[in-house]
Design a protein around this motif. Structure first.
Motif, PDB file in Angstrom:
ATOM      1  N   ARG A   1       0.862  -1.189   0.000  1.00 40.69           N
ATOM      2  CA  ARG A   1       0.000   0.000   0.000  1.00 40.69           C
ATOM      3  C   ARG A   1       0.896   1.237   0.000  1.00 40.69           C
ATOM      4  NH1 ARG A   1      -5.259  -1.083   0.803  1.00 40.69           N
ATOM      5  NH2 ARG A   1      -5.766   0.987   1.559  1.00 40.69           N
ATOM      6  N   TYR A   2       0.461   2.272  -0.696  1.00 40.45           N
ATOM      7  CA  TYR A   2       1.239   3.501  -0.819  1.00 40.45           C
ATOM      8  C   TYR A   2       0.433   4.679  -0.306  1.00 40.45           C
ATOM      9  CZ  TYR A   2       4.377   0.760  -3.692  1.00 40.45           C
ATOM     10  OH  TYR A   2       5.255  -0.192  -4.130  1.00 40.45           O
ATOM     11  N   ASP A   3       1.158   5.712   0.115  1.00 34.45           N
ATOM     12  CA  ASP A   3       0.500   6.950   0.542  1.00 34.45           C
ATOM     13  C   ASP A   3       0.048   7.780  -0.653  1.00 34.45           C
ATOM     14  OD1 ASP A   3       1.058   6.461   3.326  1.00 34.45           O
ATOM     15  OD2 ASP A   3       3.128   7.096   2.938  1.00 34.45           O
ATOM     16  N   LEU A   4       0.752   7.633  -1.769  1.00 35.34           N
ATOM     17  CA  LEU A   4       0.468   8.457  -2.940  1.00 35.34           C
ATOM     18  C   LEU A   4       0.736   7.669  -4.216  1.00 35.34           C
ATOM     19  CD1 LEU A   4      -0.088  11.274  -4.265  1.00 35.34           C
ATOM     20  CD2 LEU A   4       2.368  11.723  -4.009  1.00 35.34           C
ATOM     21  N   ALA A   5      -0.211   7.719  -5.132  1.00 34.91           N
ATOM     22  CA  ALA A   5      -0.006   7.205  -6.489  1.00 34.91           C
ATOM     23  C   ALA A   5      -0.058   8.415  -7.410  1.00 34.91           C
ATOM     24  CB  ALA A   5      -1.087   6.201  -6.860  1.00 34.91           C
ATOM     25  N   ILE A   6       0.961   8.558  -8.229  1.00 34.38           N
ATOM     26  CA  ILE A   6       1.006   9.705  -9.129  1.00 34.38           C
ATOM     27  C   ILE A   6       1.420   9.235 -10.509  1.00 34.38           C
ATOM     28  CG2 ILE A   6       3.399  10.357  -8.608  1.00 34.38           C
ATOM     29  CD1 ILE A   6       2.240  13.329  -8.655  1.00 34.38           C
ATOM     30  N   GLY A   7       0.890   9.882 -11.519  1.00 35.07           N
ATOM     31  CA  GLY A   7       1.237   9.532 -12.886  1.00 35.07           C
ATOM     32  C   GLY A   7       0.071   9.745 -13.811  1.00 35.07           C
ATOM     33  N   ASN A   8       0.226   9.250 -15.014  1.00 36.78           N
ATOM     34  CA  ASN A   8      -0.795   9.364 -16.039  1.00 36.78           C
ATOM     35  C   ASN A   8      -0.928   7.990 -16.680  1.00 36.78           C
ATOM     36  OD1 ASN A   8      -2.572  10.149 -18.007  1.00 36.78           O
ATOM     37  ND2 ASN A   8      -1.144  11.495 -19.071  1.00 36.78           N
ATOM     38  N   PRO A   9      -1.900   7.202 -16.219  1.00 37.73           N
ATOM     39  CA  PRO A   9      -2.008   5.824 -16.722  1.00 37.73           C
ATOM     40  C   PRO A   9      -2.465   5.779 -18.179  1.00 37.73           C
ATOM     41  CG  PRO A   9      -3.897   6.366 -15.367  1.00 37.73           C
ATOM     42  CD  PRO A   9      -2.952   7.532 -15.273  1.00 37.73           C
ATOM     43  N   PRO A  10      -2.207   4.643 -18.829  1.00 33.61           N
ATOM     44  CA  PRO A  10      -2.698   4.475 -20.198  1.00 33.61           C
ATOM     45  C   PRO A  10      -4.227   4.496 -20.232  1.00 33.61           C
ATOM     46  CG  PRO A  10      -1.249   2.672 -19.551  1.00 33.61           C
ATOM     47  CD  PRO A  10      -1.475   3.503 -18.351  1.00 33.61           C
ATOM     48  N   TYR A  11      -4.752   4.981 -21.308  1.00 33.96           N
ATOM     49  CA  TYR A  11      -6.203   5.031 -21.489  1.00 33.96           C
ATOM     50  C   TYR A  11      -6.573   4.194 -22.702  1.00 33.96           C
ATOM     51  CZ  TYR A  11      -6.052   8.857 -18.197  1.00 33.96           C
ATOM     52  OH  TYR A  11      -5.851   9.606 -17.079  1.00 33.96           O
ATOM     53  N   ILE A  12      -7.120   3.032 -22.440  1.00 41.80           N
ATOM     54  CA  ILE A  12      -7.568   2.167 -23.526  1.00 41.80           C
ATOM     55  C   ILE A  12      -9.062   1.947 -23.339  1.00 41.80           C
ATOM     56  CG2 ILE A  12      -7.353  -0.076 -24.656  1.00 41.80           C
ATOM     57  CD1 ILE A  12      -4.519  -0.250 -23.514  1.00 41.80           C
ATOM     58  N   ARG A  13      -9.843   2.355 -24.307  1.00 43.96           N
ATOM     59  CA  ARG A  13     -11.282   2.150 -24.212  1.00 43.96           C
ATOM     60  C   ARG A  13     -11.575   0.660 -24.270  1.00 43.96           C
ATOM     61  NH1 ARG A  13     -14.379   6.241 -27.947  1.00 43.96           N
ATOM     62  NH2 ARG A  13     -16.058   5.417 -26.689  1.00 43.96           N
ATOM     63  N   THR A  14     -12.470   0.212 -23.436  1.00 46.28           N
ATOM     64  CA  THR A  14     -12.755  -1.219 -23.368  1.00 46.28           C
ATOM     65  C   THR A  14     -13.257  -1.757 -24.702  1.00 46.28           C
ATOM     66  OG1 THR A  14     -14.949  -0.786 -22.445  1.00 46.28           O
ATOM     67  CG2 THR A  14     -13.166  -1.252 -20.895  1.00 46.28           C
ATOM     68  N   LYS A  15     -13.894  -0.933 -25.513  1.00 50.25           N
ATOM     69  CA  LYS A  15     -14.363  -1.427 -26.811  1.00 50.25           C
ATOM     70  C   LYS A  15     -13.195  -1.762 -27.735  1.00 50.25           C
ATOM     71  CE  LYS A  15     -15.028   2.797 -29.499  1.00 50.25           C
ATOM     72  NZ  LYS A  15     -15.984   3.592 -30.222  1.00 50.25           N
ATOM     73  N   ASN A  16     -11.990  -1.244 -27.420  1.00 48.81           N
ATOM     74  CA  ASN A  16     -10.809  -1.559 -28.223  1.00 48.81           C
ATOM     75  C   ASN A  16     -10.097  -2.816 -27.737  1.00 48.81           C
ATOM     76  OD1 ASN A  16     -11.250   0.667 -29.843  1.00 48.81           O
ATOM     77  ND2 ASN A  16      -9.958   1.997 -28.601  1.00 48.81           N
ATOM     78  N   LEU A  17     -10.594  -3.400 -26.651  1.00 42.80           N
ATOM     79  CA  LEU A  17     -10.020  -4.648 -26.158  1.00 42.80           C
ATOM     80  C   LEU A  17     -10.709  -5.822 -26.831  1.00 42.80           C
ATOM     81  CD1 LEU A  17      -9.864  -3.959 -22.311  1.00 42.80           C
ATOM     82  CD2 LEU A  17      -7.954  -3.980 -23.919  1.00 42.80           C
ATOM     83  N   ASP A  18      -9.935  -6.780 -27.244  1.00 42.14           N
ATOM     84  CA  ASP A  18     -10.462  -8.001 -27.834  1.00 42.14           C
ATOM     85  C   ASP A  18     -11.053  -8.853 -26.711  1.00 42.14           C
ATOM     86  OD1 ASP A  18     -10.953 -10.406 -29.085  1.00 42.14           O
ATOM     87  OD2 ASP A  18      -8.889 -10.725 -29.738  1.00 42.14           O
ATOM     88  N   ALA A  19     -12.312  -9.188 -26.804  1.00 42.27           N
ATOM     89  CA  ALA A  19     -12.998  -9.946 -25.749  1.00 42.27           C
ATOM     90  C   ALA A  19     -12.353 -11.308 -25.508  1.00 42.27           C
ATOM     91  CB  ALA A  19     -14.472 -10.117 -26.095  1.00 42.27           C
ATOM     92  N   GLU A  20     -11.683 -11.849 -26.509  1.00 46.01           N
ATOM     93  CA  GLU A  20     -11.035 -13.160 -26.363  1.00 46.01           C
ATOM     94  C   GLU A  20      -9.576 -13.039 -25.921  1.00 46.01           C
ATOM     95  OE1 GLU A  20     -12.900 -15.890 -26.555  1.00 46.01           O
ATOM     96  OE2 GLU A  20     -14.521 -14.462 -26.896  1.00 46.01           O
ATOM     97  N   ASN A  21      -9.099 -11.829 -25.757  1.00 46.04           N
ATOM     98  CA  ASN A  21      -7.714 -11.582 -25.378  1.00 46.04           C
ATOM     99  C   ASN A  21      -7.458 -12.035 -23.937  1.00 46.04           C
ATOM    100  OD1 ASN A  21      -5.579  -9.850 -24.109  1.00 46.04           O
ATOM    101  ND2 ASN A  21      -5.366  -9.155 -26.224  1.00 46.04           N
ATOM    102  N   GLU A  22      -6.277 -12.588 -23.689  1.00 40.20           N
ATOM    103  CA  GLU A  22      -5.915 -13.058 -22.347  1.00 40.20           C
ATOM    104  C   GLU A  22      -5.923 -11.913 -21.338  1.00 40.20           C
ATOM    105  OE1 GLU A  22      -5.095 -15.445 -19.204  1.00 40.20           O
ATOM    106  OE2 GLU A  22      -5.761 -16.024 -21.204  1.00 40.20           O
TER     107      GLU A  22
END
Length: 172
Positions: free
Chosen positions: A130-151
């Motif tokens: 556990r951390y006191d602070l999380a900072i950054g800019n995470p990747p943004y991938i829309r779920t519709k761009n994820l392959d439903a069969e992808n691992e």
């Protein structure tokens, strides 16, 4: 050349795409504003879960130096013990190690070649404390761009969704 300029240059050279990889680079003024807004202290444990080439890390080091007078080996010890940086790309982590080495050598005359707290992993699936602070800019991938069969999609469903249909409902 300042490390921030090197990071921006490396980011521009990468072949990652916004749509496929969710890569969105954070402008320097926004990085600085975010760090100023959260006002981190040396006592905080901090994670950057999608660190890339380390723009948040380098600016965080500069912040600690300027606002908390951490310098030299004291700054390095703080970074090593209080900050965890994770990225999914081993190449990017290797490049980040070079950038951090340059930062510490140039600004604090310390020769360091590896950083055990800078890790190649998928932060969605690695075990972290556990951390006191999380900072950054995470990747943004829309779920519709994820392959439903992808691992990866299956792993996300197992780890984060209580029902199978939740991820389907998020497809926007």
């Amino acid at each position: 050349m300042h490390e921030s300029e090197l990071i921006v240059g490396l980011d521009k050279l990468q072949s990652k795409s916004v749509k496929k990889d969710g890569v969105i680079y954070t402008p320097l003024h926004i990085v600085d504003a975010m760090i100023d807004m959260v006002a981190p202290t040396p006592a905080m444990s901090i994670i950057e879960p999608s660190c890339g080439h380390g723009i948040f890390l380098v600016r965080l080091l500069s912040y600690m130096n300027k606002h908390h007078n951490l310098a030299g080996s004291e700054l390095y010890e703080w970074f090593k013990n209080q900050v965890t940086a994770i990225d999914i790309s081993d190449t990017t982590i290797q490049e980040l190690n070079v950038i951090l080495s340059l930062y510490f050598f140039k600004h604090h005359a310390i020769e360091i070649t590896t950083f055990d707290n800078v890790i190649t992993s998928d932060s969605l699936f690695c075990d972290t404390k556990r951390y006191d602070l999380a900072i950054g800019n995470p990747p943004y991938i829309r779920t519709k761009n994820l392959d439903a069969e992808n691992e990866l999609t299956r792993q996300l469903q197992v780890k984060y969704c209580r029902q199978q249909s939740i991820l389907d409902n998020l497809r926007i």
